[in-house]
Structures are given as structure tokens and as C-alpha cells.
Enzyme design. Structure first.
Site, short mmCIF file in Angstrom:
data_model
loop_
_atom_site.label_atom_id
_atom_site.label_comp_id
_atom_site.label_asym_id
_atom_site.label_seq_id
_atom_site.Cartn_x
_atom_site.Cartn_y
_atom_site.Cartn_z
N ASP A 22 0.86 -1.19 0.00
CA ASP A 22 0.00 0.00 0.00
C ASP A 22 0.90 1.24 0.00
OD1 ASP A 22 -2.31 1.78 0.41
OD2 ASP A 22 -3.34 -0.07 0.91
N HIS A 79 -2.70 3.17 -4.74
CA HIS A 79 -2.10 2.70 -3.48
C HIS A 79 -0.67 2.22 -3.74
CE1 HIS A 79 -5.57 3.17 -0.82
NE2 HIS A 79 -6.32 2.78 -1.83
N GLU A 110 -9.78 2.93 -5.41
CA GLU A 110 -9.40 4.29 -5.02
C GLU A 110 -8.24 4.85 -5.84
OE1 GLU A 110 -10.81 4.20 -0.38
OE2 GLU A 110 -8.78 3.49 -0.79
N TYR A 118 -16.45 -4.58 7.55
CA TYR A 118 -15.14 -3.98 7.83
C TYR A 118 -14.90 -4.05 9.33
CZ TYR A 118 -13.58 -2.31 3.26
OH TYR A 118 -13.10 -2.25 1.97
C1 ACM Z 1 -10.93 -0.41 0.29
O1 ACM Z 1 -11.41 -0.39 1.44
N1 ACM Z 1 -10.32 0.66 -0.17
C2 ACM Z 1 -11.03 -1.58 -0.55
#
Ligand code: ACM
Length: 768
Positions: A207, A272, A336, A427
Site C-alpha cells: 500500500d 495505493h 481508489e 469492515y
Molecule cells: C478499500 O477499502 N479501499 C477496498
């Protein structure tokens, strides 16, 4: 061994008779294991398992041998019984008590299924594959530990379990890029997952903040990309990072495979990518070169280039990744990716034109399709976050739906496979309760109940389309989940709810029954030294001051409403014969209030114990205050954490809280325990200015009456707290006021960095 003859027909889960260790006081009708089996029945009679009991397994069957060894090790550790392993020789003097058998025929529709039979003939586990053999062993471990005892003979009721998972993908994602975990810890996690019958560990290895995987061809990925600067409140930075060697990874992959767990690596692209591009800037899209991986969190513009050199670079990396991870799926991220750098690059714009690509979404689709073709040519399948749908899905790609369910639904409708991991509720970096003692995490709550009730069968899909839903996965991002202890808190016991949601179809789940089994599961966690969160059963109190009197009205509850709350007010320990809480009661101050949730005479979790006095009932932790604006808020702690230090809830763009309905009659002062943290949020631009009024240099905490634009009634300069790596008390007098008011507590500083946060506020009465 005395079992009555087996009655010979199966009950559906909802009508199952009790089948458990005799000593287990399960009111639950289901065998007291998590996840509950899909079907079981019980006969009468019991089988005793004690030290020296023999387990046999077929000669030359390494999966059965491993399952037997796994069972032996975990039973010894958690129940203190030593089982004896014996390969089947065909002429054993005595039949073994526990026998693993391999079903001769594979049952392709029932992967990971097993049968467990407890009868006069002993205990038999029969399965066709590695997963089934292992899960039979795990179920037997569950039955052997169902009474919570840590040692001594176990007594099992006779009967059968016939079991298979609903979903083939039962996953956990661990982010090792933002904060790393040790190899030893990940090994433990793999064991814990196996004990929940989970079978996918999605490992987020790269990342913006770190590249964690050794790649031989590109050593700078770890020499440079694995190390970031961790800012501190004193202005100094420390080097933070590390990586996993290929040898360590091979070891973990093999360790997981024995436990029926596939490790799915994630190598993020095209976004990322800051850590990789700090190491190899020539593969970026911009001339702005990063010296190190990012020290902040958020969404960065740093993207890989789309030229042939970059695609070759990524393919070379993926070649090594495929050598390390033999599983079918390779996760390539795709989320993202802000397209600013692609828009600004003349070279990339020219490439788009040459390729006839009309916008940057299509360019990302082109990028992922190229990678997908490469992986497909090597016999693998591409997995990506749901953004890979934008601009057109690669032909062989599987979608991981995280921004809700829509990505998964869209993929399934297009005939692609999908894994459901929506932020709500899957999450696990979101908080599981709003209690003040909750671990750091994102503001929104994903409670145990939310996870348990997750609908794995979206009604938008036909039965045929639903076959594309491979399963579900919980994701643990670790920006604010810094230590391995915190990882455990966030994962457990929600992992138990996830496991059951993946194992049983929605109509077979039973929340109250699950909670009863969770009481037992928590004892297993204790035996395994898993530090789970107490949120589900811990008693919480809300106190309402009776104005002008030295009394409070006390309301008690726990998050799940499970069990009975018992309490004492005289300082004595709470026992199974203490009074049961039924409705709010009055208490004179000072008093010591102790309370606990009880289930069948036991306390599942820790007891509540609090001194209530004139000051403590007027104390509010940040979590007890209202945020002036909820979004974007994080519950956080310093990095690295201060042992025993505070965990504080703040909106990092607007550090402002409301102390609601404060009774200010007779209040002479206010004290606040504050802390400051390095500002690690990338999106600082949108923070509104909040200039201080009296303390220009260090800033101040302003106390405003009634609303956040109301009169400032007190100002606490931050000077005494500047540069402290822990909380500092600030204190000031309040003018005499009457009645009930909201107080707005707002940091006003000329700088965004550091971020000032409240840990605790207390109103100080003139007479105590
Ligand atoms: C993510 O939570 N950006 C996959």
C-alpha cells in the site's frame, strides 16, 4: 462407552435435540460449537474421552494424519487431555476410540463436508477431503471443550453430525501494509481461523505506507518501500516498517494449506502505489518523486504508469508472487485510483489516444485487463475491488464488493464471480460498540449482531446468479489498529459471527442460540490466549443526575441484551445470587456500583465496577460526548501506543464535542484531559480554520454555552500540554450558571498539526 442405538434420522437444525458434552449446560439446542453444524441429532448415552485415548488415521493419508495431530495439539492445550496418535495398521490390538476415515468418493458439491458419529463403536470422523477431515476434528474439539473446563475427562453425548459449509469462500483480510504483524502472530491467526472453519486469508501486502513482500528482482521495493517515517508529537520521526522474506511467506503458505486455508496475496495497482513508486519512480505517472512511502493515511494520487515498461515490471513482480502463492486467486487491488496523474501526463494521454481509449476509467480497465490476461495465461484468476467494474470488467476477473453490495450484484449479473465484503458490516476496522473502552477504529459501528445477521443471499439476484457469490469476508485495515492485541480485539468475537454467517444459510441462523454458544466460545478464547473484545456482554451504565440532590438514577444494559444483569451497590462482589437488574434505580452518592451479565450462573466476560461520586458521574470520555460533526471521525491512539494510554474519538477535520444537557447549577469549574497526535490524515485541505482567541501560540480548548456559535464561557490554553506524549489535565473556573445546558468543546488552533483531542471532561461541583 454406553450409547443407545442411533435412531437413524436427521433433524433440521431448528429442531435438533441437545447434543453436547454432558456437562455443558447448554440451553442451546444446537451442539455448542461455532459455527453451528448444518444438521445433527442425538441419541442417549455418552462416550468418555480421557488421557491416553487413541486416535487412529489411515496410513499414508497426510491430511487425515494432520487433522489428527491438529486435534491432539489443540485438545492438549485447551482441555489438558493427552490423546495418542496411531496410524491404522489393519491389525491393531484394540480399536481406537477416535477414528479418522477418508470417504472413498470425492463429493464435489460438498467440499469441506464431514460426518461425525459418536456411538458404541467410538467416535468416527469421515470426510472426502482435507477440509472435511480438519473440520471434523475442529467439531470434535468443540464438543470436547463444551463445558469450558480446562482439564479432566470429557464426556460426549452420542449422536451424529453431518455438516458442510454454505459458502466456499469464508475469509478474513489482514492489512499488513499499514501496520505489520509478526510471522508468529500470523501463524496463530491461521490456527484461529481454522478453528472457526474459515478458509481464505486475504493478505494485503502492499500500500502507500509500505511494501511488505520480498521481491528478488526488485530489492528496492523492500529496501526503500518497506520503511516509512512515523511522525511523533515532538517533531522527530522514527523509521517504521519491515517486510516478509520469501522464505517466511513460503512457510506461512504451507502452514495455512495444512489448515485448509488459502492465502490470497494482494498486490495493489494502479493506485495505493506510493511505497513501490518511492522505490522505483520510473514506473510512476508523474515527475514528482517520493523519497519514502507515505506517512499519512488517505487516498493519494500516486499511480503506476500504463506503459509497457511498467506493465513488465508488474508482471515480473506477479511472476514471483505466483511462485510464492500457489492458490488460484491473485488480488490486484484496483480501488481508489484517483486519476489526476493520468489526466496530467502528456505521455499517458497520448497513449490513450493511440489506443482509442476515451477516458481514464477505461484506461484503468485496459490496465487491469492486461494484468488479467497475464494472470489468466498463467492459470490464475484476477481478483479486484469493485472499482474494476468501472470502464468494463476484465473477462476472467472476480469482484470483491466493498462499497456496499452493488459491486457484487453487478458482477454476478454479468456472470462474474464475487466475494461480499461490504464496509457495513464486514469492515472489522470499524468499532463494534460505542463504549468508552472500545479499541481504536472507524466511527461507525459494525456490531456483532450486524455481522451475524449479514444477508449472504441478496434478493436482487436470481438463484442462478447467486451461484456467483463465492462467499463473504471480513476486512481488517490497520491504519489505526496498531498492535497485535488490537488486531485480536477487532477480530474476536466478530470472527465467530462471520464464521457462522458463512457456514449457515440465513434461515438457519439463530442469534440467541449463537449468543449462548458464544459464552462457551469465549472460554475457548481464554484457553487459546485470544484477547477478544468484551463488548457483547459487558455491562454498561448510564447515570442521570437528579438535579439539586446528591443522587443519580442508574440504568444498566449490555450490548446484546443477553443474559441477566445482576448488581450490588454496597461494594460486595456480584454473584449469581445478587439482585437482578429490572429497571432503573436511584443511588445516593458516593456508592460503589458493581454489575455483571450472567448466563447459567456464570459471567461471560468481565464485571463492571465503578465508584460513583459527585465528580465521576459528571465525567465524560470522548465516546460519551456527542461529536459536533460525525464524519470523518476515528477512535484513535498514539502510534506507537502508550501502554495503558488513552483511546480517543475525534473528528479529525473538526475536533469539537458536545457535552449534552450538563446541569451547571453549583458547578465551579471544568477540567479536560487532552492529548495531541501527529496529523496523519492526507485530506487536511478540507479542515475549516479555527483560529484561537486568546492563546495564539499554542491554541486553546474553548467552552461555549448551548451551541458551538454560543458565547465562550471558558478557555483552556493548551500550553501545558504541548509536546506531551500522553494526556495532560487542563483546568479552569466556570462562571456561575444555572440549569441545564449543552456545552460545546472546541479546539481552536492556528495549525492543523498536531490534532488535539479530548480524552475526558469533568464538571467540578462547588460542594463535593
Ligand atoms: C478499500 O477499502 N479501499 C477496498
Amino acid at each position: 462407552m454406553i450409547c443407545r442405538k442411533f435412531i437413524g434420522f436427521m433433524f433440521a437444525l431448528s429442531v435438533v435435540v441437545i447434543f453436547s458434552a454432558n456437562v455443558a449446560r447448554a440451553q442451546s439446542k444446537t451442539p455448542p460449537i461455532i459455527p453451528a453444524p448444518i444438521s445433527s441429532n442425538a441419541t442417549t448415552g455418552t462416550v468418555k474421552v480421557s488421557d491416553g485415548a487413541v486416535i487412529s488415521f489411515p496410513n499414508n493419508d497426510p491430511d487425515a494424519q494432520f487433522a489428527a495431530e491438529f486435534l491432539t495439539a489443540v485438545v492438549q492445550r485447551t482441555r489438558g487431555i493427552k490423546l495418542m496418535l496411531r496410524p491404522e495398521s489393519g491389525q491393531a490390538p484394540n480399536p481406537a476410540l477416535i477414528v479418522f476415515r477418508r470417504n472413498p468418493a470425492e463429493h464435489p458439491m460438498r467440499r469441506d463436508s464431514y460426518d461425525l458419529q459418536i456411538s458404541d463403536e467410538g467416535i468416527q470422523i469421515t470426510a472426502a477431503d482435507r477440509g472435511g477431515l480438519l473440520y471434523g476434528a475442529v467439531t470434535l474439539w468443540g464438543l470436547l471443550t463444551a463445558d469450558g473446563a480446562r482439564n479432566g475427562e470429557a464426556e460426549l453425548n452420542c449422536g451424529t453430525i453431518s455438516d458442510a459449509p454454505e459458502l466456499p469462500w469464508r475469509g478474513i483480510m489482514l492489512d499488513s501494509a499499514r501496520h505489520m504483524q509478526s510471522v508468529e502472530f500470523i501463524r496463530q491467526l491461521i490456527d484461529w481461523m481454522a478453528l472457526h472453519k474459515l478458509n481464505i486469508l486475504h493478505w494485503h501486502l502492499t500500500d502507500d505506507q509500505g511494501w511488505r513482500l520480498e521481491i528478488k528482482q526488485y530489492p528496492k521495493l523492500t529496501e526503500i518501500g518497506a520503511w516509512r517515517k512515523l511522525p511523533s508529537i515532538t517533531g522527530t520521526t522514527t523509521r517504521y516498517g519491515g517486510y516478509y522474506t520469501q522464505g517466511q511467506v513460503r512457510g506461512l503458505v504451507a502452514y495455512a494449506a495444512q489448515r485448509n486455508i488459502t492465502i490470497v496475496p494482494e498486490i495493489e495497482m494502479p493506485g495505493h502505489a506510493s511505497a513501490a513508486l518511492a522505490a522505483y519512480p520510473q514506473f510512476g505517472s508523474s515527475d514528482v518523486h517520493l523519497a519514502t512511502p507515505a506517512s499519512e493515511y488517505g487516498i493519494f494520487p500516486t499511480l503506476y504508469n500504463v506503459n509497457e515498461e511498467t506493465l513488465t515490471f508488474l508482471e515480473n513482480i506477479l511472476t514471483e508472487v505466483m511462485q510464492l502463492f500457489p492458490g488460484t486467486y491473485i488480488h490486484v487491488g484496483g480501488d481508489e485510483a484517483k486519476k489526476d496523474q493520468w489526466k496530467a501526463s502528456p505521455q499517458i494521454q497520448a497513449q490513450m489516444k493511440a489506443l482509442g481509449i476515451k477516458d481514464e476509467d477505461q484506461l484503468q480497465s485496459y490496465f487491469i485487463k492486461r494484468i488479467d490476461a497475464f494472470l489468466t495465461a498463467h492459470g490464475r484468476r484476477t481478483l479486484g475491488w469493485d472499482e474494476i467494474l468501472e470502464g468494463g470488467l476484465a473477462s476472467n476477473a472476480t469482484v470483491m464488493s466493498w462499497r456496499g453490495m452493488q459491486g457484487g450484484i453487478a458482477a454476478a449479473k454479468q456472470g462474474h464471480d464475487a466475494v461480499l465484503t461490504p464496509t457495513r458490516p464486514l469492515y472489522f476496522n470499524y468499532r463494534q460498540s460505542d463504549a468508552a473502552d472500545e479499541a481504536p477504529g472507524r466511527f461507525a459501528l459494525n456490531t456483532l449482531s450486524d455481522v451475524y445477521h449479514f444477508n449472504t443471499a441478496p434478493t436482487e439476484l436470481t438463484a442462478e446468479e447467486r451461484k456467483h457469490i463465492l462467499g463473504i469476508q471480513a476486512n481488517l485495515w490497520t491504519e489505526y489498529v496498531i498492535t497485535e492485541d488490537r488486531v485480536q480485539w477487532m477480530l474476536f468475537p466478530r470472527m465467530a459471527a462471520l464464521a457462522e454467517a458463512a457456514w449457515l444459510p440465513p434461515e438457519k441462523r439463530n442469534w440467541n442460540d449463537f449468543l449462548a454458544r458464544l459464552v462457551v466460545q469465549k472460554k475457548r478464547y481464554e484457553a487459546l490466549n485470544i484477547h477478544d473484545a468484551p463488548s457483547a456482554f459487558r455491562v454498561r451504565s448510564t447515570e442521570h443526575l437528579n438535579s439539586g440532590q446528591n443522587r443519580v438514577s442508574v440504568e444498566l444494559h449490555n450490548q446484546t441484551g443477553f443474559g441477566k444483569i445482576r448488581y450490588t451497590v454496597d461494594g460486595s462482589a456480584v454473584t449469581a445470587s445478587s439482585p437482578i437488574y429490572e429497571k432503573p434505580f436511584d443511588l445516593s452518592l458516593p456508592s460503589r456500583l458493581r454489575a455483571a451479565t450472567f448466563h447459567d450462573g456464570e459471567i461471560p466476560g468481565s464485571a463492571f465496577d465503578r465508584e460513583l461520586d459527585a465528580v465521576s458521574v459528571r465525567q465524560r470520555f470522548s465516546q460519551d460526548l456527542n461529536l459536533c460533526v460525525n464524519d470523518p471521525s476515528i477512535q484513535m491512539e498514539p502510534d506507537p501506543p502508550v501502554p495503558g494510554g488513552p483511546v480517543m474519538l475525534a473528528n479529525y477535520q473538526n475536533p469539537c464535542w458536545i457535552y449534552a444537557t450538563a446541569d451547571l447549577t453549583g458547578i465551579k469549574g471544568i477540567a479536560a484531559q487532552v492529548d495531541s497526535l501527529p496529523y496523519v490524515f492526507h485530506d487536511r485541505r478540507s479542515r475549516p480554520p479555527m483560529p484561537p482567541q486568546i492563546s495564539a501560540k499554542s491554541g486553546e480548548l474553548q467552552v461555549r454555552l448551548d451551541t458551538c456559535s454560543g458565547a465562550v464561557i471558558a478557555t483552556l490554553p493548551l500550553e501545558p500540554a504541548v509536546g506531551h506524549r500522553n494526556v495532560t489535565w487542563l483546568h479552569t473556573a466556570l462562571p456561575p450558571l444555572q440549569g441545564t445546558h449543552d456545552l460545546c468543546l472546541k479546539f481552536a488552533t492556528s495549525q492543523t498539526d498536531p490534532l488535539w483531542v479530548i480524552n475526558l471532561v469533568q464538571l467540578e461541583p462547588a460542594q463535593q
